[in-house]
Design a protein around this motif. Structure first.
Motif, mmCIF file in Angstrom:
data_model
loop_
_atom_site.group_PDB
_atom_site.id
_atom_site.type_symbol
_atom_site.label_atom_id
_atom_site.label_comp_id
_atom_site.label_asym_id
_atom_site.label_seq_id
_atom_site.Cartn_x
_atom_site.Cartn_y
_atom_site.Cartn_z
ATOM 1 N N PRO A 83 11.573 8.651 3.543
ATOM 2 C CA PRO A 83 11.818 7.610 4.548
ATOM 3 C C PRO A 83 11.608 6.227 3.940
ATOM 4 O O PRO A 83 10.758 6.043 3.061
ATOM 5 N N PRO A 84 12.369 5.247 4.388
ATOM 6 C CA PRO A 84 12.146 3.881 3.917
ATOM 7 C C PRO A 84 10.715 3.441 4.267
ATOM 8 O O PRO A 84 10.177 3.848 5.307
ATOM 9 N N PRO A 85 10.099 2.626 3.436
ATOM 10 C CA PRO A 85 8.718 2.196 3.697
ATOM 11 C C PRO A 85 8.515 1.581 5.076
ATOM 12 O O PRO A 85 7.473 1.784 5.700
ATOM 13 N N SER A 108 10.004 9.224 -5.751
ATOM 14 C CA SER A 108 9.009 9.500 -6.788
ATOM 15 C C SER A 108 8.173 8.286 -7.165
ATOM 16 O O SER A 108 7.016 8.431 -7.545
ATOM 17 N N SER A 109 8.703 7.103 -7.049
ATOM 18 C CA SER A 109 7.964 5.906 -7.461
ATOM 19 C C SER A 109 7.178 5.254 -6.327
ATOM 20 O O SER A 109 6.462 4.293 -6.549
ATOM 21 N N GLU A 110 7.281 5.785 -5.119
ATOM 22 C CA GLU A 110 6.612 5.165 -3.973
ATOM 23 C C GLU A 110 5.254 5.803 -3.707
ATOM 24 O O GLU A 110 5.045 6.985 -3.926
ATOM 25 N N HIS A 111 4.377 4.976 -3.195
ATOM 26 C CA HIS A 111 3.076 5.439 -2.720
ATOM 27 C C HIS A 111 3.037 5.153 -1.229
ATOM 28 O O HIS A 111 3.537 4.121 -0.781
ATOM 29 N N THR A 112 2.478 6.051 -0.496
ATOM 30 C CA THR A 112 2.372 5.843 0.944
ATOM 31 C C THR A 112 0.909 5.919 1.354
ATOM 32 O O THR A 112 0.162 6.732 0.818
ATOM 33 N N TYR A 132 2.687 13.625 0.610
ATOM 34 C CA TYR A 132 1.416 13.257 1.217
ATOM 35 C C TYR A 132 1.280 14.006 2.521
ATOM 36 O O TYR A 132 2.211 14.036 3.328
ATOM 37 N N LEU A 133 0.110 14.615 2.713
ATOM 38 C CA LEU A 133 -0.199 15.341 3.950
ATOM 39 C C LEU A 133 -1.280 14.570 4.690
ATOM 40 O O LEU A 133 -2.333 14.275 4.123
ATOM 41 N N TYR A 134 -0.994 14.251 5.933
ATOM 42 C CA TYR A 134 -1.945 13.555 6.800
ATOM 43 C C TYR A 134 -2.251 14.488 7.964
ATOM 44 O O TYR A 134 -1.351 15.117 8.506
#
Length: 136
Positions: A83-85, A108-112, A132-134
């Motif tokens: 998804p877009p940031p 791959s280059s994004e951090h959330t 990422y699992l929340y």
């Protein structure tokens, strides 16, 4: 060509959530590979602002910035692939309001970082799937 690790993501979800659980994919776009592997095992609904016209998935038009919370009610899991940031916080807000777990599979280059919506979070590497699992 699908997203690398889409099958590993589907395998992870299948191993962690009970058959028949309600699962919502936000922003299915034209990459339904994970959803196609999950259909039939779960009460799966895929959403986006535009109908991608994909056969074999249950699609509901929805804008995550103004979500129909009825789609999320009772969900065990909400997930979104790349998804877009700017949409990550609205996705997290909907999942959190529903009391559902959230999986974000970024580029791959994004951090959330959506920890403000959830009590627990961690990065998962499962086969070729990175996400990422929340959790509430």
């Amino acid at each position: 060509m699908g997203i690398i690790g889409y099958d590993d993501l589907a395998e992870y979800i299948s191993s962690k959530y009970a058959a028949g659980s309600r699962i919502v994919e936000v922003g299915v776009g034209r990459c339904p590979d994970t959803a196609l592997l999950l259909r039939g095992r779960f009460d799966l609904v895929c959403t986006d602002v535009v109908d991608p016209g994909i056969e074999g998935i249950r699609f509901v038009r929805d804008d995550i910035c103004r979500p129909d919370m009825g789609l999320f009610r009772g969900a065990a899991l909400v997930y979104s692939i790349r998804p877009p940031p700017d949409l990550q916080a609205p996705i997290a807000a909907a999942a959190s309001a529903a009391g559902a777990d959230l999986i974000i599979r970024p580029f791959s280059s994004e951090h959330t970082d959506l920890r403000r919506f959830f009590r627990r979070s961690h990065c998962v590497n499962y086969g070729q799937a990175f996400f990422y699992l929340y959790q509430p």
